[in-house]
Design an enzyme around this catalytic site. Structure first.
Site, PDB file in Angstrom:
ATOM      1  N   LYS A  36       0.408   8.629   3.458  1.00 11.43           N
ATOM      2  CA  LYS A  36      -0.269   9.912   3.200  1.00 11.43           C
ATOM      3  C   LYS A  36      -1.741   9.829   3.573  1.00 11.43           C
ATOM      4  O   LYS A  36      -2.448   8.916   3.165  1.00 11.43           O
ATOM      5  CB  LYS A  36      -0.158  10.267   1.710  1.00 11.43           C
ATOM      6  CG  LYS A  36      -0.740  11.655   1.421  1.00 11.43           C
ATOM      7  CD  LYS A  36      -0.922  11.918  -0.052  1.00 11.43           C
ATOM      8  CE  LYS A  36      -2.269  11.503  -0.586  1.00 11.43           C
ATOM      9  NZ  LYS A  36      -3.402  12.271  -0.019  1.00 11.43           N
ATOM     10  N   THR A  92     -11.927   3.107  -6.949  1.00 15.41           N
ATOM     11  CA  THR A  92     -11.483   2.213  -8.018  1.00 15.41           C
ATOM     12  C   THR A  92     -10.793   3.018  -9.120  1.00 15.41           C
ATOM     13  O   THR A  92      -9.796   2.592  -9.696  1.00 15.41           O
ATOM     14  CB  THR A  92     -12.688   1.423  -8.568  1.00 15.41           C
ATOM     15  OG1 THR A  92     -13.170   0.585  -7.509  1.00 15.41           O
ATOM     16  CG2 THR A  92     -12.309   0.549  -9.747  1.00 15.41           C
ATOM     17  N   GLY A 139      -7.371   3.795  -8.029  1.00 18.81           N
ATOM     18  CA  GLY A 139      -6.693   2.497  -7.993  1.00 18.81           C
ATOM     19  C   GLY A 139      -6.188   2.103  -9.383  1.00 18.81           C
ATOM     20  O   GLY A 139      -5.052   1.658  -9.545  1.00 18.81           O
ATOM     21  N   GLU A 183      -7.290  -1.801  -2.166  1.00 23.58           N
ATOM     22  CA  GLU A 183      -8.579  -1.998  -1.500  1.00 23.58           C
ATOM     23  C   GLU A 183      -9.473  -0.887  -2.027  1.00 23.58           C
ATOM     24  O   GLU A 183      -9.307   0.274  -1.676  1.00 23.58           O
ATOM     25  CB  GLU A 183      -8.383  -1.926   0.014  1.00 23.58           C
ATOM     26  CG  GLU A 183      -9.440  -2.687   0.759  1.00 23.58           C
ATOM     27  CD  GLU A 183     -10.587  -1.787   1.156  1.00 23.58           C
ATOM     28  OE1 GLU A 183     -11.535  -1.677   0.336  1.00 23.58           O
ATOM     29  OE2 GLU A 183     -10.533  -1.215   2.236  1.00 23.58           O
ATOM     30  N   CYS A 233     -16.580   1.272   2.305  1.00 26.76           N
ATOM     31  CA  CYS A 233     -16.388   0.531   1.050  1.00 26.76           C
ATOM     32  C   CYS A 233     -17.188  -0.771   1.061  1.00 26.76           C
ATOM     33  O   CYS A 233     -17.639  -1.228   0.016  1.00 26.76           O
ATOM     34  CB  CYS A 233     -14.915   0.278   0.800  1.00 26.76           C
ATOM     35  SG  CYS A 233     -14.062  -0.316   2.259  1.00 26.76           S
ATOM     36  N   GLU A 246     -21.106   3.020  -6.862  1.00 28.86           N
ATOM     37  CA  GLU A 246     -20.873   3.231  -5.431  1.00 28.86           C
ATOM     38  C   GLU A 246     -21.313   4.656  -5.069  1.00 28.86           C
ATOM     39  O   GLU A 246     -20.754   5.626  -5.565  1.00 28.86           O
ATOM     40  CB  GLU A 246     -19.379   3.049  -5.137  1.00 28.86           C
ATOM     41  CG  GLU A 246     -19.047   3.090  -3.667  1.00 28.86           C
ATOM     42  CD  GLU A 246     -17.559   2.871  -3.374  1.00 28.86           C
ATOM     43  OE1 GLU A 246     -16.716   3.507  -4.028  1.00 28.86           O
ATOM     44  OE2 GLU A 246     -17.256   2.071  -2.470  1.00 28.86           O
TER      45      GLU A 246
HETATM   46  P1  NAI Z   1      -9.736   8.980  -3.952  1.00 29.77           P
HETATM   47  O1  NAI Z   1      -9.565   7.590  -4.397  1.00 29.77           O
HETATM   48  O2  NAI Z   1      -9.474  10.084  -4.913  1.00 29.77           O
HETATM   49  O3  NAI Z   1      -8.774   9.260  -2.699  1.00 29.77           O
HETATM   50  C1  NAI Z   1      -8.180   8.274  -1.894  1.00 29.77           C
HETATM   51  C2  NAI Z   1      -6.721   8.649  -1.634  1.00 29.77           C
HETATM   52  O4  NAI Z   1      -5.979   8.604  -2.842  1.00 29.77           O
HETATM   53  C3  NAI Z   1      -6.513  10.053  -1.082  1.00 29.77           C
HETATM   54  O5  NAI Z   1      -5.491  10.030  -0.122  1.00 29.77           O
HETATM   55  C4  NAI Z   1      -6.070  10.829  -2.309  1.00 29.77           C
HETATM   56  O6  NAI Z   1      -5.314  11.967  -2.017  1.00 29.77           O
HETATM   57  C5  NAI Z   1      -5.241   9.803  -3.039  1.00 29.77           C
HETATM   58  N1  NAI Z   1      -5.070  10.041  -4.462  1.00 29.77           N
HETATM   59  C6  NAI Z   1      -5.903  10.708  -5.309  1.00 29.77           C
HETATM   60  N2  NAI Z   1      -5.407  10.694  -6.563  1.00 29.77           N
HETATM   61  C7  NAI Z   1      -4.243  10.005  -6.508  1.00 29.77           C
HETATM   62  C8  NAI Z   1      -3.267   9.625  -7.487  1.00 29.77           C
HETATM   63  N3  NAI Z   1      -3.388   9.967  -8.767  1.00 29.77           N
HETATM   64  N4  NAI Z   1      -2.208   8.904  -7.088  1.00 29.77           N
HETATM   65  C9  NAI Z   1      -2.066   8.535  -5.795  1.00 29.77           C
HETATM   66  N5  NAI Z   1      -2.944   8.861  -4.844  1.00 29.77           N
HETATM   67  C10 NAI Z   1      -4.024   9.582  -5.180  1.00 29.77           C
HETATM   68  O7  NAI Z   1     -11.158   9.132  -3.340  1.00 29.77           O
HETATM   69  P2  NAI Z   1     -12.016  10.482  -3.214  1.00 29.77           P
HETATM   70  O8  NAI Z   1     -11.814  11.377  -4.380  1.00 29.77           O
HETATM   71  O9  NAI Z   1     -11.731  11.063  -1.904  1.00 29.77           O
HETATM   72  O10 NAI Z   1     -13.486   9.905  -3.265  1.00 29.77           O
HETATM   73  C11 NAI Z   1     -14.118   9.677  -4.509  1.00 29.77           C
HETATM   74  C12 NAI Z   1     -14.979   8.469  -4.446  1.00 29.77           C
HETATM   75  O11 NAI Z   1     -14.188   7.335  -4.243  1.00 29.77           O
HETATM   76  C13 NAI Z   1     -15.979   8.434  -3.322  1.00 29.77           C
HETATM   77  O12 NAI Z   1     -17.133   9.087  -3.672  1.00 29.77           O
HETATM   78  C14 NAI Z   1     -16.183   6.972  -3.119  1.00 29.77           C
HETATM   79  O13 NAI Z   1     -17.162   6.483  -3.978  1.00 29.77           O
HETATM   80  C15 NAI Z   1     -14.865   6.386  -3.482  1.00 29.77           C
HETATM   81  N6  NAI Z   1     -14.049   6.064  -2.310  1.00 29.77           N
HETATM   82  C16 NAI Z   1     -13.974   4.785  -1.936  1.00 29.77           C
HETATM   83  C17 NAI Z   1     -13.254   4.433  -0.830  1.00 29.77           C
HETATM   84  C18 NAI Z   1     -13.185   3.028  -0.398  1.00 29.77           C
HETATM   85  O14 NAI Z   1     -12.663   2.753   0.673  1.00 29.77           O
HETATM   86  N7  NAI Z   1     -13.674   2.116  -1.170  1.00 29.77           N
HETATM   87  C19 NAI Z   1     -12.559   5.420  -0.007  1.00 29.77           C
HETATM   88  C20 NAI Z   1     -12.658   6.770  -0.523  1.00 29.77           C
HETATM   89  C21 NAI Z   1     -13.393   7.044  -1.623  1.00 29.77           C
END
Ligand code: NAI
Ligand code: MG
Length: 503
Positions: free
Chosen positions: A209, A263, A266, A283, A317, A414
């Site tokens: 996804k 996180t 996660g 990750e 990240c 972050e």
């Molecule tokens: P997020 O962690 O919510 O989204 C990442 C993925 O997880 C997306 O595909 C989302 O649809 C999916 N997702 C969201 N809730 C879920 C759930 N309950 N179960 C399964 N999948 C789910 O990240 P978001 O909201 O886009 O960004 C928020 C913050 O997260 C950012 O401001 C940043 O600080 C951090 N972030 C860190 C990343 C990294 O690579 N370390 C990548 C993206 C965001």
């Protein structure tokens, strides 16, 4: 490159990116880059993207708009996969696993993966432009980093598919089955490659996804997968939001979840799979220390700092978001950093001269703004170069803070934006202590002339990747992953293969 000479600073979007030079008289000449926009003529995009399930495009009930964050204009609509759609995709992946993929010889698997890589390579330019349009990153980065690295992962893992018994000699192993993969919006195509390529090489089938704001390059990849003739159902590509992700995580037939994202999410996923036999790789976030010792090659280090935090608008990240400078060189580093920041060009991501593109979404812009405001309120000193930003779209000036205490939010949380926190230290021991004073442990950087210092410090820093005298270097053969709240499991290299096998 053509230059235009002006007698006064240019108004509008590019004024900050102009260079002023005294020509000996009171009059100032301003040299401006001519626009150098990447053409979008060759891009083939549909108005509406259905789900890619079982090798076919499948309609659903709900669709959402994906916009270009640099213009706020809608590019296309993408399907919002429901729980039923996820079920359909998982069943297709299970059927493909049982009937086809588990019976396909490793050598044949390799051929398919090579074919995907080669077709992607032919369409590299189209991929790069779409990645930039959908996510806001500078075209020079999608062209030189995202797309070539994504390809490289397919090529690399294609090579391993028929050599797994050499990768893991004298061990019994088998594929896991159906794997669920959830990726973020900062490197959509690259994260898809990190996840799909090793999964296929090891003989698994996939339901993946994309993130809410960046569905398009994954659907382009679906077209490539169709063109490559990969058997139906081996890779299923969905778009949607958190509920779609949760449906993948909770599906009983999904045997492993590979997640890249925050996180916070996660932790949610870990809670949901607790008590099941699902395998996990996580990750997650980071707050990397980039450490500059007084004997470092300063000008190189400045480039490393810039690349470390302003690459991809800081939506990285492993971004070097905490800069630790040895006290004796603090003034020099800050002076040079200010100078360098003023030359960064912020604006149209499709312009080949742009260094800092658009912030990925309004939501992310709000988050960055909120954290930066907290820094100012907590008494840190903010530096931002003067630059006028485009009227439409989501933008944030490349920024850094000095007078930062370790307890400040901007030193702990972050930000995921183009914002650096500058801190100082006196001894290597102090640098290590401060670098490790974080909930995260994904990456770090060390700049010094002395090899012995590098070895000593690398061993003491709790981070999955430590770069020395460079930053943000990636290679499919080297593993990537975190300690502490940055997650667990590795992607890339042999370690990344291992995560897609049962032993
Ligand atoms: P997020 O962690 O919510 O989204 C990442 C993925 O997880 C997306 O595909 C989302 O649809 C999916 N997702 C969201 N809730 C879920 C759930 N309950 N179960 C399964 N999948 C789910 O990240 P978001 O909201 O886009 O960004 C928020 C913050 O997260 C950012 O401001 C940043 O600080 C951090 N972030 C860190 C990343 C990294 O690579 N370390 C990548 C993206 C965001
Ligand atoms: Mg978008």
């Amino acid at each position: 490159m053509t230059f235009r000479e002006k007698s006064a600073p240019a108004a509008g979007r590019s004024s900050a990116n102009t260079e002023s030079r005294s020509n000996g008289s009171a009059k100032k000449s301003v040299w401006e880059y001519a626009p150098s926009a990447e053409s979008t003529d060759h891009i083939l995009l549909k108005d509406k993207y259905d789900l890619f399930i079982n090798g076919k495009w499948v309609r659903t009930q709900k669709y959402f708009a994906t916009i270009n964050p640099a213009t706020e204009e809608k590019i296309a609509e993408a399907a919002w996969a429901s729980k039923d759609d996820v079920n359909r995709a998982v069943l297709a992946a299970e059927k493909a696993y049982n009937n086809v993929w588990s019976k396909t010889s490793p050598k044949e698997r390799a051929k398919y993966i090579f074919r995907i890589a080669r077709i992607m390579q032919e369409k590299a330019r189209e991929f790069a432009v779409i990645e930039t349009m959908d996510g806001g990153k500078p075209i020079k980065e999608s062209k030189s980093v995202d797309v070539p690295l994504a390809l490289a992962h397919f090529f690399y893992y294609a090579g391993w598919a028929d050599k797994l018994k050499y990768a893991f000699p004298n061990q019994d192993f088998s594929p896991i089955g159906v794997v669920g993969q959830i990726i973020p919006w900062n490197f959509p195509l690259l994260m898809a490659a990190w996840k799909i390529a090793p999964a296929l090489a090891c003989g698994n089938t996939v339901v993946i996804k994309s993130a809410e704001t960046t569905p398009l390059t994954l659907y382009k990849l679906a077209e490539v997968i169709q063109e490559a003739g990969l058997p139906d159902g081996v890779v299923n590509i969905l778009s949607g939001a958190g509920d779609t992700g949760a449906a993948i995580v909770n599906h009983p037939k999904v045997k492993k979840i590979a997640f890249t994202g925050s996180t916070e999410v996660g932790k949610l996923i870990m809670r949901s799979v607790a008590g099941t036999s699902k395998k996990l790789t996580m990750e997650l976030g980071g707050k990397a220390a980039n450490i500059i010792m007084e004997d470092a090659p300063i000008d190189q280090a400045i480039e490393g700092i810039i690349n470390g935090i302003y690459f991809n608008q800081g939506h990285v990240c492993c971004a070097g978001s905490r800069l630790f400078v040895q006290e004796s060189i603090k003034n020099t580093v800050i002076k040079k950093l200010k100078h360098r920041l003023k030359s960064l060009r912020v604006g149209d991501p499709l312009d080949k001269n742009t260094d800092v593109g658009a912030i990925n979404s309004k939501m992310q812009l709000n988050k960055i703004t909120e954290l930066v405001n907290s820094g100012v309120e907590e008494g840190c000193t903010l530096f931002q170069p003067e630059c006028s930003l485009p009227a439409k779209g989501f933008w944030f000036r490349p920024s850094f803070f000095t007078n930062v205490a370790q307890s400040n939010r901007i030193a702990q949380e972050e930000i995921f934006g183009p914002v650096l926190s500058v801190l100082t230290f006196r001894t290597p021991k102090e640098a290590i202590e401060k670098a490790n004073n974080t909930q995260y442990g994904l990456s770090a950087g060390i700049w010094t002339d002395k090899g012995s210092k590098i070895f000593k410090m690398v061993g003491a820093i709790k981070a999955g990747v430590v770069w020395s005298n460079t930053y943000n270097k990636f290679n499919p053969a080297s593993p990537f992953g975190g300690f502490k709240e940055s997650g667990f499991g590795r992607e890339g290299g042999l370690q990344g293969l291992k995560e897609y096998l049962n032993f």
